[in-house]
Scaffold this active site. Structure first.
Site: not given
Ligand SMILES: NC(=O)c1ccc[n+]([C@@H]2O[C@H](COP(=O)([O-])OP(=O)(O)OC[C@H]3O[C@@H](n4cnc5c(N)ncnc54)[C@H](O)[C@@H]3O)[C@@H](O)[C@H]2O)c1
Length: 273
Positions: A166, A179
């Site tokens: 991130s 985080y």
């Molecule tokens: N959305 C943002 O703004 C953003 C910014 C920077 C980084 N990220 C990173 O992108 C990645 C995806 O995030 P997103 O925004 O698409 O989120 P999201 O909530 O859509 O997806 C995350 C998924 O992770 C899975 N998950 C969480 N805990 C789990 C566990 N214990 N076991 C199995 N699966 C698990 C869930 O099924 C969930 O749907 C993450 O690593 C997040 O840190 C997101």
């Protein structure tokens, strides 16, 4: 300001419109495992991988079954193959089962995408409980190691691992201390793994997204933080598809000379590293 509806395959055009992602067979015949592939960025990765010719197994929390079925449908609609495995990856035995299932369904693993994560905003270190700190690390970094350890037993020269970190690891977001720290650990894991695996021909890279409008955001971020979501130099949040393209690049031979690196699809925030 909230973002537009998340798009898995539409990419912004220069004139402010959208165009559909153009695939070029970059991952033909490849087999991918994508954690958190049910929704958000992970879903967009699974869909673009399918468009590029790769089959995927997506792992996700059992509560997210409906999202996972939607993702599978979206992939199958486009002629791709998607296998589902619901499991809490905080348990290492579940990580092993995901890898075993992927091997049994797909016969090999060419691409491991560690993408699942948990976050919860807190105001300062006093509000951040010890239990939350542990949960964040149990979700965001330990499974990345377990998945890599088990998947690497089957991976060979030309295969890749891509970890989702991130922008927060670089800017040090104070209201996401746990985080942010776990995401910093992912960058270091990626670099160390790169140096371990480079002689085996297996490349390990990271993607460090900026703000992207996904289910993670309204469910885990306070209103003031959601309101700051357009505060990138580009004046808008990203689409999941705009992050997924980095995962396509790092999975394909287009990135053949890259390992141990981080890509920064973050709306123009300048970071070091
Ligand atoms: N959305 C943002 O703004 C953003 C910014 C920077 C980084 N990220 C990173 O992108 C990645 C995806 O995030 P997103 O925004 O698409 O989120 P999201 O909530 O859509 O997806 C995350 C998924 O992770 C899975 N998950 C969480 N805990 C789990 C566990 N214990 N076991 C199995 N699966 C698990 C869930 O099924 C969930 O749907 C993450 O690593 C997040 O840190 C997101």
């Amino acid at each position: 300001m909230k973002g537009p509806d998340p798009s898995d395959t539409q990419l912004p055009t220069e004139d402010g419109g959208y165009q559909t992602y153009k695939a070029a067979g970059k991952l033909t015949g490849k087999k991918a495992v994508i954690t958190g592939g049910d929704s958000g960025i992970g879903r967009a990765i699974a869909i673009l991988y399918a468009l590029e010719g790769a089959d995927s197994l997506i792992a996700y929390l059992p509560d997210e079954e409906e999202d996972a079925q939607d993702t599978k449908n979206e992939i199958e609609k486009r002629g791709g193959k998607c296998y589902l495995y619901a499991a809490d990856l905080r348990k290492r035995e579940n990580c092993r089962e995901v890898v075993d299932e992927a091997m049994s369904k797909m016969g090999t693993i060419n691409i491991l995408v560690n993408n699942a994560a948990y976050q919860n905003m807190t105001n300062g270190i006093n509000e951040l409980t010890e239990d939350q700190w542990i949960k964040t690390f149990d979700t965001n970094i330990h499974p990345y190691f377990f998945m890599a350890k088990y998947a690497l037993q089957h991976m060979k020269s030309g295969d890749v691992i891509i970890n989702c970190a991130s922008v927060n690891a670089y800017i040090g977001r104070p209201d996401l201390l746990d985080y942010t720290s776990s995401k910093g650990a992912i960058i270091a894991l990626t670099r160390g793994l790169c140096n371990q695996q480079i002689t085996n021909g297996i490349r390990c890279n990271a993607v460090c997204p900026g703000p992207v409008w996904t289910p993670l955001i309204p469910s885990t971020m306070k209103t003031y933080a959601q309101d700051q979501f357009s505060g990138t130099p580009m004046g808008r949040p990203g689409q999941p598809s705009e992050i997924a393209t980095s995962f396509v690049f790092l999975a394909s031979q287009d990135s053949s000379f890259m390992s141990g690196q981080s890509l920064h699809p973050n709306g123009g925030v300048i970071v070091n590293g």
